[in-house]
Design a protein around this motif. Structure first.
Motif, PDB file in Angstrom:
ATOM      1  N   ASP A  14      64.840  41.534  29.337  1.00  8.76           N
ATOM      2  CA  ASP A  14      65.268  42.126  28.078  1.00  8.76           C
ATOM      3  C   ASP A  14      65.613  43.600  28.230  1.00  8.76           C
ATOM      4  OD1 ASP A  14      64.910  39.751  26.686  1.00  8.76           O
ATOM      5  OD2 ASP A  14      62.786  40.154  26.339  1.00  8.76           O
ATOM      6  N   LYS A  15      65.522  44.101  29.433  1.00 10.76           N
ATOM      7  CA  LYS A  15      65.751  45.524  29.644  1.00 10.76           C
ATOM      8  C   LYS A  15      67.203  45.838  30.005  1.00 10.76           C
ATOM      9  CE  LYS A  15      61.021  46.722  30.991  1.00 10.76           C
ATOM     10  NZ  LYS A  15      60.185  47.479  31.946  1.00 10.76           N
ATOM     11  N   LEU A  16      67.632  47.004  29.561  1.00 14.20           N
ATOM     12  CA  LEU A  16      68.956  47.500  29.888  1.00 14.20           C
ATOM     13  C   LEU A  16      68.941  47.952  31.344  1.00 14.20           C
ATOM     14  CD1 LEU A  16      71.513  48.067  28.030  1.00 14.20           C
ATOM     15  CD2 LEU A  16      70.841  50.465  28.157  1.00 14.20           C
ATOM     16  N   LYS A  17      69.876  47.468  32.138  1.00 13.49           N
ATOM     17  CA  LYS A  17      69.929  47.831  33.541  1.00 13.49           C
ATOM     18  C   LYS A  17      70.712  49.130  33.697  1.00 13.49           C
ATOM     19  CE  LYS A  17      70.955  46.007  38.133  1.00 13.49           C
ATOM     20  NZ  LYS A  17      71.477  44.875  38.925  1.00 13.49           N
ATOM     21  N   VAL A  18      69.991  50.199  34.038  1.00 13.11           N
ATOM     22  CA  VAL A  18      70.574  51.531  34.100  1.00 13.11           C
ATOM     23  C   VAL A  18      70.626  52.032  35.546  1.00 13.11           C
ATOM     24  CG1 VAL A  18      70.301  53.949  33.423  1.00 13.11           C
ATOM     25  CG2 VAL A  18      69.758  52.125  31.791  1.00 13.11           C
TER      26      VAL A  18
ATOM     27  N   GLY B 104      65.026  56.200  27.657  1.00 13.71           N
ATOM     28  CA  GLY B 104      65.077  54.739  27.597  1.00 13.71           C
ATOM     29  C   GLY B 104      63.718  54.100  27.425  1.00 13.71           C
ATOM     30  N   GLY B 105      62.698  54.722  28.001  1.00 14.87           N
ATOM     31  CA  GLY B 105      61.348  54.196  27.865  1.00 14.87           C
ATOM     32  C   GLY B 105      61.209  52.759  28.354  1.00 14.87           C
ATOM     33  N   GLU B 106      60.520  51.967  27.578  1.00 13.73           N
ATOM     34  CA  GLU B 106      60.224  50.583  27.973  1.00 13.73           C
ATOM     35  C   GLU B 106      61.424  49.654  27.886  1.00 13.73           C
ATOM     36  OE1 GLU B 106      57.226  49.286  25.296  1.00 13.73           O
ATOM     37  OE2 GLU B 106      58.560  49.168  23.554  1.00 13.73           O
TER      38      GLU B 106
ATOM     39  N   SER C 144      65.508  49.574  32.659  1.00 13.74           N
ATOM     40  CA  SER C 144      65.097  49.475  34.061  1.00 13.74           C
ATOM     41  C   SER C 144      66.041  50.388  34.831  1.00 13.74           C
ATOM     42  CB  SER C 144      65.224  48.032  34.564  1.00 13.74           C
ATOM     43  OG  SER C 144      64.952  47.957  35.945  1.00 13.74           O
ATOM     44  N   VAL C 145      65.499  51.501  35.349  1.00 18.85           N
ATOM     45  CA  VAL C 145      66.339  52.539  35.939  1.00 18.85           C
ATOM     46  C   VAL C 145      66.306  52.504  37.469  1.00 18.85           C
ATOM     47  CG1 VAL C 145      66.821  55.014  36.050  1.00 18.85           C
ATOM     48  CG2 VAL C 145      65.912  54.016  33.938  1.00 18.85           C
TER      49      VAL C 145
ATOM     50  N   SER D  28      75.275  47.502  42.980  1.00 19.65           N
ATOM     51  CA  SER D  28      74.323  47.732  41.889  1.00 19.65           C
ATOM     52  C   SER D  28      74.968  48.517  40.757  1.00 19.65           C
ATOM     53  CB  SER D  28      73.082  48.473  42.404  1.00 19.65           C
ATOM     54  OG  SER D  28      73.365  49.833  42.686  1.00 19.65           O
ATOM     55  N   ILE D  29      75.897  49.409  41.110  1.00 15.93           N
ATOM     56  CA  ILE D  29      76.625  50.136  40.071  1.00 15.93           C
ATOM     57  C   ILE D  29      77.448  49.153  39.236  1.00 15.93           C
ATOM     58  CG2 ILE D  29      78.429  51.839  39.612  1.00 15.93           C
ATOM     59  CD1 ILE D  29      77.603  53.272  42.174  1.00 15.93           C
ATOM     60  N   SER D  30      78.179  48.273  39.917  1.00 15.81           N
ATOM     61  CA  SER D  30      79.050  47.324  39.227  1.00 15.81           C
ATOM     62  C   SER D  30      78.275  46.355  38.336  1.00 15.81           C
ATOM     63  CB  SER D  30      79.871  46.534  40.258  1.00 15.81           C
ATOM     64  OG  SER D  30      80.679  47.398  41.029  1.00 15.81           O
ATOM     65  N   GLU D  31      77.025  46.078  38.702  1.00 15.33           N
ATOM     66  CA  GLU D  31      76.207  45.139  37.931  1.00 15.33           C
ATOM     67  C   GLU D  31      75.432  45.810  36.804  1.00 15.33           C
ATOM     68  OE1 GLU D  31      73.934  43.463  41.245  1.00 15.33           O
ATOM     69  OE2 GLU D  31      74.911  41.554  40.835  1.00 15.33           O
ATOM     70  N   SER D  32      75.557  47.122  36.694  1.00 14.93           N
ATOM     71  CA  SER D  32      74.789  47.868  35.701  1.00 14.93           C
ATOM     72  C   SER D  32      75.322  47.660  34.286  1.00 14.93           C
ATOM     73  CB  SER D  32      74.825  49.368  36.029  1.00 14.93           C
ATOM     74  OG  SER D  32      74.301  49.627  37.296  1.00 14.93           O
TER      75      SER D  32
END
Length: 354
Positions: free
Chosen positions: A38-42, A57-59, A62-63, A85-89
């Protein structure tokens, strides 16, 4: 941090193509979908961007940082996995002009939510000598508070030339990064500018992941308040000092000097790890005597050889002033705030704070 140390964008062209080809079947997806549960992939380009993403971003995020601890950001080379990993962000936060390899990879990544921190505040030109007395804060305040996220064509070049004074020059000062005409990218070392960037990052995260907008807004407000306290500590701590001049092997502190009425004397045109010329040593000696400077500062991610050479030949002390491009076990603090507090203590000691 000389220009010649920067990795040419052409050096990663093949890797970029390889990384994007391998991931051509991957969808960047809508940011709100996350990508890591459920986390935003940053993806953050280096530590100052990572810190903002994690704190705001907190919880909900995912950084991943492209620059590992201990790696000099400007020397970063990207492998195909990192480019992938950049392209999948879902969201990418970077600072254009610091890392050409990253700039090039991001340009080709196709990620929808890509934020350049340089567009969230104003960049200026800083030469090897940067003084807060030359153009003060008034001019900066007039144009330094644009609406976060608002980007104008020629933004960096425009303000860079407006702020430049006769004493300041970008030629040979180690800050001719990227395509900004020599604009100094070290905005994170000014707590006020960093807070402006934080506000813009918060707003962009709210748009990228509206389901958690309230939390992003709350986290942004808390961080901005903390940066405000840091700014106050610097203003108070550096208000009354015996000298306003400090010498550094890494001319990264132009914004900080300008903000607090100090003068940075960098070793212009010389790599932080290279020995200064006899002429420059003599010049620094003269400056130190005239301005009552006491210390040559070096950084944590580079050798102290230059600083020690200067100190030995000029009778000055050495000290650490961390440009905060990465956190390692040698850092004087666990995060941005703590290291900036250590930098303040180092400056107070060197400048003779009263």
């Amino acid at each position: 941090m000389n220009v010649r140390r920067l990795i040419p964008t052409t050096a990663v062209a093949g890797a970029v193509a390889l990384g994007l080809t391998a991931l051509s079947a991957c969808s960047t997806s809508d940011a709100a979908d996350g990508g890591n549960g459920d986390k935003l992939k940053v993806t953050a380009s280096f530590y100052p961007m990572q810190f903002l993403a994690e704190r705001i971003g907190g919880e909900h995020v995912s950084v991943t940082s492209l620059t590992k601890p201990g790696v000099e950001p400007h020397d970063l080379e990207l492998n195909p996995r990192q480019i992938g990993s950049i392209s999948e962000s879902d969201y990418v936060l970077y600072l254009k002009g610091i890392q050409p390899a990253v700039d090039d990879a991001i340009k080709q990544s196709g990620v929808k939510n890509t934020v350049d921190a340089a567009t969230l505040t104003t960049l200026e030109n800083h030469g090897s000598e940067v003084s807060g007395h030359d153009h003060g804060h008034e001019g900066e305040e007039e144009h330094g508070h644009e609406e976060p996220g608002h980007e104008e064509p020629g933004h960096d070049e425009e303000h860079g030339h407006e702020e430049e004074t006769p004493e300041e020059h970008s030629e040979g000062d180690g800050h001719n990064h990227g395509e900004e005409g020599g604009a100094d990218p070290h905005i994170w070392l000014d707590p006020v500018k960093y807070a402006e960037v934080a506000k813009g990052v918060g707003e962009s995260l709210e748009k990228a992941d509206p389901d958690h907008a309230a939390d992003y807004k709350k986290n942004t407000a808390a961080l901005v308040a903390e940066l405000g306290e840091l700014n106050t500590a610097y203003e108070t701590g550096l208000k009354n000092t015996s000298t306003k001049t400090f010498i550094t092997t890494h001319s990264a502190f132009g914004y900080l000097a300008e903000r607090y009425g100090l003068t940075q004397q960098g070793i212009a045109g010389i790599d932080p790890e290279a020995e200064p010329s006899p002429a420059r040593i003599q010049e620094i000696h003269t400056i130190a005597e005239k301005e009552k400077a006491t210390t040559v500062f070096f950084e944590t991610l580079a050798s102290d050889k230059t600083a020690k050479t200067l100190a030995k030949d000029t009778g000055l002390k050495t000290g650490v002033l961390d440009p905060l491009e990465g956190i390692t076990d040698k850092s004087q603090g666990a995060d941005y705030i703590e290291v900036m507090e250590s930098n303040l203590a180092a400056l107070q000691k060197a400048l003779g704070a009263k």
